[in-house]
Design an enzyme around this catalytic site. Structure first.
Site, PDB file in Angstrom:
ATOM      1  N   ARG A 190      -0.094   0.890  -3.220  1.00 42.38           N
ATOM      2  CA  ARG A 190      -1.143   1.718  -3.827  1.00 42.38           C
ATOM      3  C   ARG A 190      -2.016   0.920  -4.791  1.00 42.38           C
ATOM      4  O   ARG A 190      -2.787   1.497  -5.544  1.00 42.38           O
ATOM      5  CB  ARG A 190      -0.509   2.898  -4.563  1.00 42.38           C
ATOM      6  CG  ARG A 190       0.362   3.801  -3.697  1.00 42.38           C
ATOM      7  CD  ARG A 190      -0.452   4.633  -2.734  1.00 42.38           C
ATOM      8  NE  ARG A 190       0.386   5.564  -1.975  1.00 42.38           N
ATOM      9  CZ  ARG A 190      -0.064   6.362  -1.018  1.00 42.38           C
ATOM     10  NH1 ARG A 190      -1.349   6.338  -0.697  1.00 42.38           N
ATOM     11  NH2 ARG A 190       0.747   7.157  -0.350  1.00 42.38           N
ATOM     12  N   HIS A 215       4.897  -3.296   6.031  1.00 41.43           N
ATOM     13  CA  HIS A 215       3.863  -2.281   6.228  1.00 41.43           C
ATOM     14  C   HIS A 215       2.731  -2.563   5.257  1.00 41.43           C
ATOM     15  O   HIS A 215       2.946  -2.739   4.062  1.00 41.43           O
ATOM     16  CB  HIS A 215       4.424  -0.878   5.987  1.00 41.43           C
ATOM     17  CG  HIS A 215       3.559   0.220   6.531  1.00 41.43           C
ATOM     18  ND1 HIS A 215       2.289   0.452   6.059  1.00 41.43           N
ATOM     19  CD2 HIS A 215       3.775   1.135   7.502  1.00 41.43           C
ATOM     20  CE1 HIS A 215       1.755   1.469   6.717  1.00 41.43           C
ATOM     21  NE2 HIS A 215       2.643   1.902   7.609  1.00 41.43           N
ATOM     22  N   TYR A 239      -1.806   1.195   2.057  1.00 43.46           N
ATOM     23  CA  TYR A 239      -2.480   2.424   2.469  1.00 43.46           C
ATOM     24  C   TYR A 239      -3.940   2.454   2.009  1.00 43.46           C
ATOM     25  O   TYR A 239      -4.722   3.274   2.479  1.00 43.46           O
ATOM     26  CB  TYR A 239      -1.760   3.644   1.891  1.00 43.46           C
ATOM     27  CG  TYR A 239      -0.376   3.865   2.447  1.00 43.46           C
ATOM     28  CD1 TYR A 239      -0.134   3.817   3.813  1.00 43.46           C
ATOM     29  CD2 TYR A 239       0.693   4.144   1.598  1.00 43.46           C
ATOM     30  CE1 TYR A 239       1.134   4.034   4.325  1.00 43.46           C
ATOM     31  CE2 TYR A 239       1.964   4.361   2.102  1.00 43.46           C
ATOM     32  CZ  TYR A 239       2.183   4.304   3.463  1.00 43.46           C
ATOM     33  OH  TYR A 239       3.444   4.514   3.969  1.00 43.46           O
ATOM     34  N   HIS A 297      -2.396   0.693   9.533  1.00 48.15           N
ATOM     35  CA  HIS A 297      -3.163   1.805  10.070  1.00 48.15           C
ATOM     36  C   HIS A 297      -4.558   1.265  10.377  1.00 48.15           C
ATOM     37  O   HIS A 297      -5.163   0.609   9.526  1.00 48.15           O
ATOM     38  CB  HIS A 297      -3.248   2.941   9.063  1.00 48.15           C
ATOM     39  CG  HIS A 297      -1.918   3.543   8.732  1.00 48.15           C
ATOM     40  ND1 HIS A 297      -1.774   4.522   7.772  1.00 48.15           N
ATOM     41  CD2 HIS A 297      -0.670   3.319   9.217  1.00 48.15           C
ATOM     42  CE1 HIS A 297      -0.500   4.868   7.687  1.00 48.15           C
ATOM     43  NE2 HIS A 297       0.192   4.143   8.549  1.00 48.15           N
ATOM     44  N   GLU A 337      -0.584   0.703  14.190  1.00 50.96           N
ATOM     45  CA  GLU A 337       0.286   1.876  14.247  1.00 50.96           C
ATOM     46  C   GLU A 337      -0.424   3.056  14.902  1.00 50.96           C
ATOM     47  O   GLU A 337      -1.597   3.325  14.617  1.00 50.96           O
ATOM     48  CB  GLU A 337       0.723   2.264  12.831  1.00 50.96           C
ATOM     49  CG  GLU A 337       1.678   3.448  12.787  1.00 50.96           C
ATOM     50  CD  GLU A 337       2.184   3.727  11.396  1.00 50.96           C
ATOM     51  OE1 GLU A 337       2.686   4.842  11.173  1.00 50.96           O
ATOM     52  OE2 GLU A 337       2.078   2.833  10.520  1.00 50.96           O
ATOM     53  N   ASP A 352       4.696   5.231  16.396  1.00 52.06           N
ATOM     54  CA  ASP A 352       5.280   6.211  15.478  1.00 52.06           C
ATOM     55  C   ASP A 352       5.478   7.519  16.239  1.00 52.06           C
ATOM     56  O   ASP A 352       4.517   8.129  16.710  1.00 52.06           O
ATOM     57  CB  ASP A 352       4.351   6.427  14.282  1.00 52.06           C
ATOM     58  CG  ASP A 352       4.961   7.317  13.213  1.00 52.06           C
ATOM     59  OD1 ASP A 352       5.311   8.482  13.531  1.00 52.06           O
ATOM     60  OD2 ASP A 352       5.081   6.872  12.057  1.00 52.06           O
ATOM     61  N   HIS A 377       3.623  10.620  14.597  1.00 50.42           N
ATOM     62  CA  HIS A 377       2.169  10.524  14.708  1.00 50.42           C
ATOM     63  C   HIS A 377       1.689  10.772  16.136  1.00 50.42           C
ATOM     64  O   HIS A 377       0.734  11.528  16.363  1.00 50.42           O
ATOM     65  CB  HIS A 377       1.699   9.140  14.261  1.00 50.42           C
ATOM     66  CG  HIS A 377       1.931   8.857  12.822  1.00 50.42           C
ATOM     67  ND1 HIS A 377       1.703   7.623  12.254  1.00 50.42           N
ATOM     68  CD2 HIS A 377       2.373   9.657  11.816  1.00 50.42           C
ATOM     69  CE1 HIS A 377       1.990   7.676  10.961  1.00 50.42           C
ATOM     70  NE2 HIS A 377       2.409   8.890  10.680  1.00 50.42           N
ATOM     71  N   HIS A 397       8.464   3.474  14.689  1.00 51.51           N
ATOM     72  CA  HIS A 397       8.814   4.306  13.545  1.00 51.51           C
ATOM     73  C   HIS A 397       9.444   5.575  14.110  1.00 51.51           C
ATOM     74  O   HIS A 397       8.808   6.270  14.912  1.00 51.51           O
ATOM     75  CB  HIS A 397       7.586   4.682  12.717  1.00 51.51           C
ATOM     76  CG  HIS A 397       7.008   3.539  11.950  1.00 51.51           C
ATOM     77  ND1 HIS A 397       5.729   3.567  11.422  1.00 51.51           N
ATOM     78  CD2 HIS A 397       7.531   2.339  11.615  1.00 51.51           C
ATOM     79  CE1 HIS A 397       5.504   2.432  10.780  1.00 51.51           C
ATOM     80  NE2 HIS A 397       6.581   1.667  10.889  1.00 51.51           N
ATOM     81  N   ASP A 439       0.308  15.043   9.860  1.00 48.06           N
ATOM     82  CA  ASP A 439       1.301  13.986   9.654  1.00 48.06           C
ATOM     83  C   ASP A 439       2.339  14.441   8.635  1.00 48.06           C
ATOM     84  O   ASP A 439       2.168  14.253   7.430  1.00 48.06           O
ATOM     85  CB  ASP A 439       0.586  12.717   9.185  1.00 48.06           C
ATOM     86  CG  ASP A 439       1.552  11.550   8.972  1.00 48.06           C
ATOM     87  OD1 ASP A 439       2.725  11.670   9.362  1.00 48.06           O
ATOM     88  OD2 ASP A 439       1.117  10.526   8.425  1.00 48.06           O
ATOM     89  N   HIS A 473       6.465  14.099   8.297  1.00 44.05           N
ATOM     90  CA  HIS A 473       7.703  13.571   8.846  1.00 44.05           C
ATOM     91  C   HIS A 473       8.880  14.506   8.564  1.00 44.05           C
ATOM     92  O   HIS A 473       8.948  15.143   7.514  1.00 44.05           O
ATOM     93  CB  HIS A 473       8.019  12.197   8.253  1.00 44.05           C
ATOM     94  CG  HIS A 473       7.022  11.148   8.618  1.00 44.05           C
ATOM     95  ND1 HIS A 473       7.181   9.820   8.279  1.00 44.05           N
ATOM     96  CD2 HIS A 473       5.845  11.217   9.300  1.00 44.05           C
ATOM     97  CE1 HIS A 473       6.152   9.124   8.733  1.00 44.05           C
ATOM     98  NE2 HIS A 473       5.327   9.961   9.341  1.00 44.05           N
ATOM     99  N   GLU A 484      11.318   6.489   8.760  1.00 39.67           N
ATOM    100  CA  GLU A 484      10.429   6.663   7.613  1.00 39.67           C
ATOM    101  C   GLU A 484      10.573   8.095   7.088  1.00 39.67           C
ATOM    102  O   GLU A 484       9.606   8.720   6.674  1.00 39.67           O
ATOM    103  CB  GLU A 484       8.976   6.412   8.006  1.00 39.67           C
ATOM    104  CG  GLU A 484       8.639   4.972   8.305  1.00 39.67           C
ATOM    105  CD  GLU A 484       7.156   4.791   8.584  1.00 39.67           C
ATOM    106  OE1 GLU A 484       6.598   3.804   8.134  1.00 39.67           O
ATOM    107  OE2 GLU A 484       6.570   5.672   9.261  1.00 39.67           O
TER     108      GLU A 484
END
Length: 301
Positions: A51, A81, A84, A121, A159, A193, A196, A230, A243, A245, A275
């Site tokens: 972040r 990964h 974001y 992503h 992904e 994923d 996703h 994933h 999205d 999970h 995840e």
């Protein structure tokens, strides 16, 4: 490394390499300790805070401790990964410059740690259109690879995404377009994923739909592009593009879909990481891994 077969101990049964995304709190090397505690065989981490834009390089001490812990854990497959914050499809010059720089830095960190895969992503076109967005992703991916240096050979895994808003990468065609436009297609793969792709409209819940999904993937991208998975069940429904999970078997994909994946010989020994939500004691990871392993050898049809 020692295999955690759980309920399955037959040597002739296909064994995907099941693991989880682990915290690097206290040091990157401690992710391996957490992986072993959970009984995992593949690992995904963030090399730095996902972040924040600014990140320090990998120190020689970090690299040493990471390498030693990796060896002690039995050399499980590892992926990083990406942040974001990165949006390679953005039409905003300042954001693209920061995104390219951050991605290049992440590639350098992965190389310093000898991590072979970087999952990202693709980005969001934010109203500029899919075609323009995909072209921007390819151009900026190439630029980041160039900035990371010729010696850097980390493979970037695009992904599969849920397709919320203007995010790109929810269809196999979009991923294929990015790869075809890149000057470095040999350095691009796919991280599939399950959540996703399910909410993007690709069903794996029945033998028929599972077969159709992977037939489509193979025709458009080629199965050899899949390097990492994933494993997430989905709170949202098929094609709902939400999205969210869920724990394995507790969502809309269900155990039948994961059973088909666990017993697919084409993905034998592919790294597959959870995840899903969890606490510090890793109890949820341990249970999800137990559930997945209980499906191995059960057929899936």
């Amino acid at each position: 490394m020692e295999r955690f077969y759980g309920a399955v101990e037959r040597e002739d049964v296909i064994m995907p390499l099941l693991g989880a995304h682990m915290s690097v709190g206290g040091g990157l090397h401690l992710a391996f300790k957490r992986l072993v505690e959970a009984g995992g065989e593949s690992l995904q981490i963030f090399t730095r805070n996902q972040r924040q834009w600014k990140a320090s390089p990998i120190s020689s001490q970090e690299a040493f401790l990471f390498s030693r812990a990796w060896e002690e854990a039995g050399r499980p497959p590892v992926a990083s990964h990406g942040s974001y914050l990165v949006n390679l499809a953005s039409p905003k010059k300042e954001l693209v410059e920061k995104s390219v720089a951050a991605l290049a830095d992440e590639l350098v960190r992965c190389s310093a740690l000898r991590i072979p895969y970087l999952v990202i992503h693709p980005g969001a076109h934010v109203g500029q259109g899919v075609k323009k967005g995909l072209a921007r992703v390819a151009v900026n991916l190439d630029l980041a690879m160039e900035r990371a240096g010729q010696e850097n050979r980390v493979m970037v895994l695009l992904e599969t995404t849920a397709g919320q808003g203007t995010t790109l990468g929810s269809t196999f065609e979009e991923l294929a377009e990015i790869i075809s436009l890149s000057r470095n297609p040999e350095r691009l793969g796919v991280c599939y994923d399950t959540c996703h792709s399910f909410v993007a409209g690709y069903d794996i819940g029945t033998p028929e739909s599972y077969g159709q999904t992977w037939e489509t993937f193979d025709r458009i991208l080629g199965l050899d592009r899949v390097r990492f998975f994933h494993l997430n069940d989905s709170l949202g429904g098929l094609g709902g593009r939400k999205d969210r999970h869920s724990h394995i078997g507790a969502g809309q994909i269900g155990l039948a879909g994961f059973s088909l994946l666990m017993n697919d010989p084409r993905f034998a020994e592919h790294p597959m990481t959870l995840e899903t939500p969890k606490g510090e004691d890793l109890a949820e990871d341990i249970e999800n891994l137990r559930v997945l392993r209980s499906l191995i050898g059960m057929g899936g049809g």
